[in-house]
Design an enzyme around this catalytic site. Sequence first.
Site, PDB file in Angstrom:
ATOM      1  N   GLY A 173       0.641  -1.640  -0.178  1.00 60.55           N
ATOM      2  CA  GLY A 173      -0.227   0.082   0.051  1.00 60.55           C
ATOM      3  C   GLY A 173       0.601   1.407   0.361  1.00 60.55           C
ATOM      4  O   GLY A 173       0.149   2.497  -0.033  1.00 60.55           O
ATOM      5  N   GLY A 174       1.777   1.321  -0.516  1.00 59.25           N
ATOM      6  CA  GLY A 174       2.909   2.417  -0.271  1.00 59.25           C
ATOM      7  C   GLY A 174       2.405   3.283  -1.195  1.00 59.25           C
ATOM      8  O   GLY A 174       2.612   4.123  -0.930  1.00 59.25           O
ATOM      9  N   ARG A 237      -2.507 -10.280   1.473  1.00 52.87           N
ATOM     10  CA  ARG A 237      -1.384  -9.182   1.150  1.00 52.87           C
ATOM     11  C   ARG A 237      -2.651  -7.540   0.976  1.00 52.87           C
ATOM     12  O   ARG A 237      -2.200  -6.838   2.189  1.00 52.87           O
ATOM     13  CB  ARG A 237      -0.774  -8.853  -0.169  1.00 52.87           C
ATOM     14  N   CYS A 338      10.474  -2.870  -9.474  1.00 54.37           N
ATOM     15  CA  CYS A 338      11.445  -3.302  -8.896  1.00 54.37           C
ATOM     16  C   CYS A 338      12.802  -3.316  -9.105  1.00 54.37           C
ATOM     17  O   CYS A 338      13.206  -3.993  -8.483  1.00 54.37           O
ATOM     18  CB  CYS A 338      11.456  -2.933  -7.620  1.00 54.37           C
TER      19      CYS A 338
END
Length: 412
Positions: A173-174, A237, A338
């Site tokens: 959730g960033g 998650r 990423c």
Amino acid sequence: RVKTKWAGSLPKYPPTNLALQHFDATYKLQLGREWPSVRASMLCEQKYGALVNNFATTEGFMAHLQSQGCQDFVSCTVREGAQERLQTAASTHGNTSSLESVVDDQDIVPSGLSPNIKCLVFPRGDISRFKPSRPDKYGLLGYYLMDAASILPALALDVQEGHTVLDLCAAPGGKALALLQTQAIRVYQIYMRYEPFTSLQFCPINYSVKLLFLMWFLFVKYCFSGFLCVNDISASRTLRLRRVLDRYVPKGLLAGDKLRITSFDGRKWGEIERDTFDRVLVDVPCTTDRHSVMEEENNIFNRARTKERQRLPQLQLELLLAGIQAACPGGVVLYSTCSLSQLQNWYVVDRAIHLAREELGISLQVADLRPLTQLFKDTFNFAPDLNLGQLVLPHLTANFGPIYMCKLQRLN
Ligand code: SAM
């Protein structure tokens, strides 16, 4: 010779070693002379940024962190850029007074960048750590610690007031939290400044109850002008995502109809809800390169997960195509990973653009992210001359990333 007890249970091929071997073979070719430096940085402690939570009372901790040398890399860089523009204009026109409005706080964030996202970082070369955030008087945490480069996809998505936004792979959730900051600030801060609970203690009870109701109604209705849907296929998650939102976002907003939390397979989104969202973030599962060279647990280079790893580019492609279908004509899709892997980055984007045109009849335009990299080049180390998209390379003096991102606009 004493044999340590745990030696027998150590995996013969630790996933971190397998990851390094794999990266040495592929990234040496891809990054050439840059690879040894990127490799050394990925094996060192990662640098964090503190995403400021506009929903919380921020003044106290902001001043404290700034006194330690932290700066909001977004507004600082943008302000410096605006000042430079002012100076250039002044030297051309010979008069600064008429140009001072150029650096007005109202239009300080250039178009193409989501407003209201603030992220504090320690200066380049400073590896100090942030302390965990503490709750304010309303129980909300003031900042969220994350790789500061992860803010860039949320910034580049260019969410503006009133937009409908989909975060297709959102947990933990960033980036969803960063997206929530873009539209929430104005009305909510007014609400906070009134401090209803303290000021109402002197009011007669029926009046205070009425006022509370009115404020609650106004808050839920207007504090968030757009609509955000956060989705993740994994139930566990998604639960983590819910917990994060609980600790950062006011209950009124969580319970209202402006925020939807779902747990679907994102690949199906194009079938469920197509041509809908103004902005779509597709932050796909990937080889999470930094995690893969540092942590044995939950490592995708574990031999048992070889097939899953090999299937990643196909999964990423399907997710991106679903995100493209979910966007409305004219809408924007931001793809991010990423990982440094070309196969998971520009290859997926290139293939998706081709398939969208050939099989879905959707034409896409690749947005130029060079102005953004130019703006933040003092904070992050960007890879030079990528074919498609932009890539933050880890560097010992700016140990953020890797983060790849590519922004696409639907033309029809
Ligand atoms: N955007 C997140 C953030 O900023 O915190 C990180 C997302 S993480 C890189 C990728 C996520 O994709 C994982 O949480 C994973 O559960 C989710 N995922 C994997 N396959 C998916 C699918 N088919 N549909 C939706 N989500 C999926």
